[in-house]
Write an enzyme that holds these catalytic residues in place. Structure first.
Site, PDB file in Angstrom:
ATOM      1  N   GLU A 174       0.848  -1.206   0.000  1.00 37.27           N
ATOM      2  CA  GLU A 174       0.000   0.000   0.000  1.00 37.27           C
ATOM      3  C   GLU A 174       0.878   1.250   0.000  1.00 37.27           C
ATOM      4  O   GLU A 174       0.740   2.141   0.845  1.00 37.27           O
ATOM      5  CB  GLU A 174      -0.993  -0.026   1.164  1.00 37.27           C
ATOM      6  CG  GLU A 174      -1.961  -1.184   1.031  1.00 37.27           C
ATOM      7  CD  GLU A 174      -3.205  -1.112   1.916  1.00 37.27           C
ATOM      8  OE1 GLU A 174      -3.292  -0.240   2.790  1.00 37.27           O
ATOM      9  OE2 GLU A 174      -4.105  -1.962   1.692  1.00 37.27           O
ATOM     10  N   GLU A 296      -4.906  -8.888  -0.492  1.00 31.45           N
ATOM     11  CA  GLU A 296      -5.746  -8.579   0.681  1.00 31.45           C
ATOM     12  C   GLU A 296      -7.178  -8.478   0.199  1.00 31.45           C
ATOM     13  O   GLU A 296      -7.485  -7.656  -0.678  1.00 31.45           O
ATOM     14  CB  GLU A 296      -5.317  -7.262   1.345  1.00 31.45           C
ATOM     15  CG  GLU A 296      -3.995  -7.370   2.075  1.00 31.45           C
ATOM     16  CD  GLU A 296      -3.624  -6.127   2.866  1.00 31.45           C
ATOM     17  OE1 GLU A 296      -4.542  -5.397   3.291  1.00 31.45           O
ATOM     18  OE2 GLU A 296      -2.416  -5.898   3.040  1.00 31.45           O
TER      19      GLU A 296
HETATM   20  O1  AHR Z   1      -5.373  -6.147   6.649  1.00 34.39           O
HETATM   21  C1  AHR Z   1      -5.343  -4.994   7.434  1.00 34.39           C
HETATM   22  C2  AHR Z   1      -4.675  -3.823   6.729  1.00 34.39           C
HETATM   23  O2  AHR Z   1      -5.440  -3.429   5.635  1.00 34.39           O
HETATM   24  C3  AHR Z   1      -3.317  -4.086   6.145  1.00 34.39           C
HETATM   25  O3  AHR Z   1      -2.291  -3.960   7.066  1.00 34.39           O
HETATM   26  C4  AHR Z   1      -3.186  -3.019   5.105  1.00 34.39           C
HETATM   27  O4  AHR Z   1      -2.352  -3.382   4.045  1.00 34.39           O
HETATM   28  C5  AHR Z   1      -4.624  -2.772   4.685  1.00 34.39           C
HETATM   29  O5  AHR Z   1      -4.941  -1.427   4.658  1.00 34.39           O
END
Ligand code: AHR
Length: 489
Positions: A174, A296
């Site tokens: 991110e 994710e």
């Molecule tokens: O999964 C939780 C968080 O969500 C992670 O650390 C991040 O990459 C995303 O914003």
């Protein structure tokens, strides 16, 4: 008129990578500490500090890959703090997640021990946000160098003779947000530079993943592909779904009917996202060499009342199982482009497979979806054609001599009867299993850890060339048809 789906065994349309069933484990809340790592002095049964009930459950769903150490945590993580004698390891503050002090007792060696015990491959996420190029290069050398070298020798001093295998390496996380608030042009240049030093020390090729877009940010994908596609194997994408708004996401249990439908309907947005990002990627990579890595994904709900807001601990119900089923079906559909996905997260955080409380452990409804879908890993997609009710979704694949058809019916009250017209396949035996909700927030808790679980399913009828499946409301069903294709006789 019952919906008919044509399943023609000879119409094969590509392979569903097992990596789509990947997991994500971050130093966040009780995912690593308590969820995985209990330490060498714990009374909870463990092997080398890793709790065995969790390992056993993860082995049973054949976890193919684990992404670690984050997430946002990855861009603050300095790997050298997490090696050597545990009591001498430097502590740090986990600023993203609850501001707690991290003792670094779970580091590189412990992560590979976890992978080895689970039987999973390693996906390491490197630090671009606050780490140096040299630090990233030395981490790769430490992990994968077989011969003599400063880092390899240091690894040996710390008890690991043989190099490990790093299958996947993510260059930042991110980077548009918690990983450094960068613009895509700037990150694309940094990516090119950092990835140069993610060296391959042995013969095993490492699959390099660039940080991709946040949900609908198509410009990020365009800039990254334009400027750096030749240097990457994969480009990531993060996408979470909420039933309400980001400020007040909605409760994990005890929610109103409208939030059942809003969450599961929102899960379908993954299809549009993959289609649009993939269309942009096609302009630079029509052969689909570069994978879209959804590292994710999942449902993000309000934390359980009374728990630390920074720990992201949420219950998990049959509604989340529907999100998992619909999303995995979408990944199957886009299997040519989606080379890997990692649900967030593995234990005790967000849409988890497993929840723990002290020595107790339970499997969530989402866990059972991964269980019901195991056969789809590395299976050949079968192009099944048909129209069902809007609230029913399905996916079909074949592995070995078995065709697996998985369905989900997210209608709250109505069953759905689906007829499969089977062609080019003689069925010898049929079995089925299901996960069925009794109420829309059906879940397991520590008083009743097996309230909802996978069970044998019998509402499947075979007649000449057809198989009829009655899918209950709030039901996810996998039908396993074992047999032969005529050309196999
Ligand atoms: O999964 C939780 C968080 O969500 C992670 O650390 C991040 O990459 C995303 O914003």
């Amino acid at each position: 008129m019952k919906p008919h789906i044509q399943v023609t065994a000879s119409r094969k349309t590509g392979t569903i990578s097992r990596y789509i069933y990947g997991q994500f484990a971050e130093h966040l809340g009780r995912c690593i500490y308590e969820g995985v790592w209990v330490g060498l002095d714990s009374d909870i049964p463990h092997k080398n500090g890793i709790r065995q009930d969790v390992v056993e459950a993860l082995r049973a769903i054949q976890v193919p890959v684990i992404r670690w150490p984050g997430g946002c945590f990855a861009d603050e993580y300095h790997w050298k703090d997490g090696i050597g004698p545990a009591e001498e390891r430097k502590t740090m503050v986990n600023t993203h997640w609850g501001g707690i002090t991290e003792n670094n007792h779970f580091g590189t060696h412990e992560f590979f021990e976890l992978c080895q015990q689970v039987g999973a491959e390693a996906y390491i996420n490197g630090n671009v946000g606050s780490g140096t190029v040299q630090e990233m290069q030395e981490w790769m050398e430490y992990m994968t160098m077989g011969g003599e070298s400063p880092m390899a020798n240091w690894r040996r001093e710390n008890g690991q003779e043989e190099p490990w295998k790093v299958e996947f390496f993510g260059v930042g996380n991110e980077s548009w947000g918690c990983g450094g608030n960068m613009r895509p042009e700037y990150y694309a240049d940094l990516y090119r530079r950092y990835q140069t030093y993610v060296r391959q020390y042995g013969t095993d090729r490492v699959y390099k993943i660039a940080c991709g877009a946040n949900g609908y940010d198509y410009n990020w994908t365009d800039v990254l592909m334009k400027n750096a596609h030749a240097y990457m194997d994969g480009l990531s994408l993060h996408h979470y779904v909420v039933p309400r708004t980001w400020d007040d996401k909605g409760a994990a249990t005890g929610f109103p009917e409208a939030e059942w439908y809003s969450l599961v309907e929102n899960a379908k947005s993954m299809d549009e996202l993959i289609t649009k990002h993939s269309t942009i990627m096609d302009r630079y990579d029509p052969e689909k060499r570069v994978g879209l890595i959804i590292d994710e994904w999942g449902s993000w709900l309000n934390v359980e009342p009374g728990t630390n807001r920074g720990f992201l601990y949420q219950q998990n119900t049959i509604r989340d199982a529907m999100v998992a089923s619909l999303t995995l079906n979408i990944f199957h559909k886009h299997a040519e482009r989606v080379h890997m996905a990692n649900i967030a997260q593995m234990v005790n955080v967000l849409q988890a497979m497993i929840l723990t409380e002290g020595e107790k452990m339970l499997k969530t409804p989402t866990y059972y979806v991964f269980d019901l879908y195991k056969n789809h890993m590395d299976a050949t997609k079968i192009d099944a054609i048909g129209t069902t009710k809007e609230t029913t979704d399905y996916t079909v694949s074949k592995k070995g001599n078995t065709i697996t058809a998985s369905f989900c019916n997210y209608h709250l009250t109505e069953e759905d009867v689906v007829v499969l017209d089977i062609a080019d396949f003689d069925i010898r035996t049929i079995t089925a299993e299901a996960l069925i909700g009794k109420v829309m927030d059906d879940h397991n808790n520590f008083e009743n850890p097996e309230n909802i679980k996978k069970e044998a399913f019998h509402d499947v009828k075979q007649e000449q060339g057809t198989v009829t499946v009655k899918i209950p409301p709030m039901g996810i069903v996998s039908v396993y048809m074992e047999g032969v294709e005529p050309n196999q006789y």
